[in-house]
Design an enzyme around this catalytic site. Structure first.
Site, PDB file in Angstrom:
ATOM      1  N   SER A 169       0.840  -1.206  -0.006  1.00 51.66           N
ATOM      2  CA  SER A 169       0.016   0.111   0.018  1.00 51.66           C
ATOM      3  C   SER A 169       0.858   1.411  -0.012  1.00 51.66           C
ATOM      4  O   SER A 169       1.690   1.462  -0.874  1.00 51.66           O
ATOM      5  CB  SER A 169      -0.886  -0.070   1.209  1.00 51.66           C
ATOM      6  OG  SER A 169      -1.872   0.943   0.976  1.00 51.66           O
ATOM      7  N   ASP A 341      -9.672  -4.508  -4.734  1.00 52.16           N
ATOM      8  CA  ASP A 341      -9.133  -3.514  -3.757  1.00 52.16           C
ATOM      9  C   ASP A 341      -9.999  -2.088  -3.955  1.00 52.16           C
ATOM     10  O   ASP A 341      -9.792  -1.710  -5.031  1.00 52.16           O
ATOM     11  CB  ASP A 341      -7.662  -3.348  -4.302  1.00 52.16           C
ATOM     12  CG  ASP A 341      -6.640  -2.691  -3.601  1.00 52.16           C
ATOM     13  OD1 ASP A 341      -7.222  -1.667  -2.712  1.00 52.16           O
ATOM     14  OD2 ASP A 341      -5.624  -2.828  -3.267  1.00 52.16           O
ATOM     15  N   HIS A 372      -7.609  -5.239  -0.437  1.00 53.98           N
ATOM     16  CA  HIS A 372      -6.213  -4.312  -0.140  1.00 53.98           C
ATOM     17  C   HIS A 372      -5.592  -4.965   1.116  1.00 53.98           C
ATOM     18  O   HIS A 372      -4.220  -5.009   1.251  1.00 53.98           O
ATOM     19  CB  HIS A 372      -6.767  -2.968   0.271  1.00 53.98           C
ATOM     20  CG  HIS A 372      -5.559  -2.111   0.106  1.00 53.98           C
ATOM     21  ND1 HIS A 372      -4.965  -1.580  -0.732  1.00 53.98           N
ATOM     22  CD2 HIS A 372      -4.924  -1.442   1.398  1.00 53.98           C
ATOM     23  CE1 HIS A 372      -3.961  -0.957  -0.594  1.00 53.98           C
ATOM     24  NE2 HIS A 372      -4.197  -0.649   0.778  1.00 53.98           N
TER      25      HIS A 372
END
Ligand SMILES: *[C@@H]1O[C@H](CO)[C@@H](O)[C@H](O)[C@H]1NC(C)=O
Length: 399
Positions: A169, A341, A372
């Protein structure tokens, strides 16, 4: 209706975070190095001081007790966490599943970074943490200052001239920022692995964008004035309790501000791993990091922080913030993304891929429900992600 509830909860959380000084007590938690040792692995804690005084903690699994390879060549790998997170995210599913242990057992020297502002990196030699100046940074500084400092430290400490890098991320965002803003670091990265890569947010479907984007995604508004340079959802019981209460109101919100934030369902989630994460999450970050991401959502661009035309003119010499130039990234880089995601979804990955001229591989996780957070807590992440990452890294080492 759902969106309004979310908005309310989030505003409350932010408001409380701003009102209450963080009450995080490090002595009460199991820190990353203790967690690593509890599984039998050797662990070290190192500190790196940045040029602007932040004291960052790097944890390390120098070798695997199973391989007894302390005297063999062990190429270094740096793992970098996402927003609101810390080094525990690569440990929470334990030795059989989490990337840090799997890499150690594959013969690597594993380093776990912690960005300025999180629970393991809350000191500055010049600025007090109680000063708003401490929080005057976002992931631009993490990418241009913190990660380069970590890499230089690792190179210095191990005698290797390059490191492998894997980020989740925001840990991917800071990689892109580093290599486009300080291209000389391309040479120091042997290979890069982007888990849930985040640069473009035009299509972000998480409630966070709809709830907060219009309020703080453009510069100059009242919300920005209120939120800038403060700590964003620090780990404190009050914040967790508020979010916890909201859980009983709506099943779609889990009982932790961090987990709630990623918004993508729990089909693949390992519940025990989540409960390990919750102990140290949300881990602390500057409000500017969140604001900057929301700006990207609003602008559809991957570019520097927007301070408004007047201040932009002073800082950047132009009215709009400059773009990060992804064509400058030449280190071999592999992307691993997923369909479900809600923050950095497939269409936005398409945009990233189209602008990332030298991208080596664009891998899409074949399980449609993979989201995610699944990159760090899914029951099936070893087969779907971690094994591939290690296979790729091995290929650069001729293994
Ligand atoms: C789930 O997490 C727990 C707690 O860390 C761990 O012991 C277990 O091996 C994990 N299982 C899977 C399949 O990820």
């Amino acid at each position: 209706m759902g969106a309004i509830a979310y908005l309310l909860v989030f505003c409350l959380a932010v408001g409380l975070a701003a009102a209450e000084k963080s009450d995080y007590c490090l002595s009460e938690i199991v820190k990353s190095d203790e967690r690593i040792r509890s599984h039998g692995y050797p662990a070290e804690a190192h500190t790196v001081v940045t040029e602007d005084g932040y004291v960052l903690t790097l944890f390390r699994i120098p070798y695997s007790h199973k391989l007894k390879n302390q005297n063999e060549k062990r190429p270094p790998v740096l793992l970098q966490h996402g927003l609101f997170s810390n080094s525990d995210c690569f440990l929470s599913s334990g030795p059989d599943n989490s990337l840090a242990y799997l890499l150690a057992d594959a013969g690597y020297d594993v380093w776990l970074g912690n960005a300025r502002g999180n629970i393991y990196s809350r000191e500055n030699n010049i600025i007090s943490i109680n000063s708003p100046k401490f929080w005057h940074f976002d992931w631009h500084e993490i990418g241009t200052i913190d990660i380069p400092a970590m890499i230089d430290y690792i190179i210095d400490e191990t005698g290797h001239s390059q490191v492998h890098y894997a980020g989740h991320s925001q840990g991917t965002t800071v990689y892109l920022v580093m290599l486009s803003e300080r291209p000389e670091y391309n040479e120091k990265v042997k290979s890069g692995h982007l888990l849930a890569p985040c640069a473009f947010f035009e299509h972000g479907s998480s409630f966070i964008f709809k709830a907060m984007g219009p309020l703080v995604g453009t510069p100059g508004g009242l919300w920005n004035q209120l939120l800038v340079d403060t700590e964003l959802i620090p780990h404190n019981n009050l914040v967790n309790r508020v979010v916890d209460n909201s859980c009983h109101l709506s099943n779609s919100i889990c009982n932790n501000a961090f987990i709630m934030f990623a918004n993508g369902g729990y089909v693949n989630s390992n519940a025990s791993s989540m409960s390990v994460l919750i102990e140290t999450h949300p881990a602390g970050s500057s409000s500017n990091q969140g604001i900057h991401f929301l700006q990207l959502w609003a602008s559809h661009e991957f570019r520097q922080y927007d301070w408004g035309t007047k201040k932009n003119q002073e800082i950047y010499g132009q009215e709009l913030p400059p773009d990060y130039d992804l064509s400058l990234i030449t280190a071999p880089t592999h992307s691993y993304s997923s369909n479900n995601d809600a923050l950095c979804g497939p269409k936005d990955v398409d945009t990233l891929v189209s602008k990332f001229t030298h991208l080596t591989e664009d891998h899409r996780v074949p399980v449609q429900t993979f989201n995610h957070l699944d990159f760090i807590i899914a029951k099936n992440m070893k087969e779907l992600v971690n094994d591939l990452v290690i296979e790729r890294i091995n290929s650069y080492e001729g293994r």
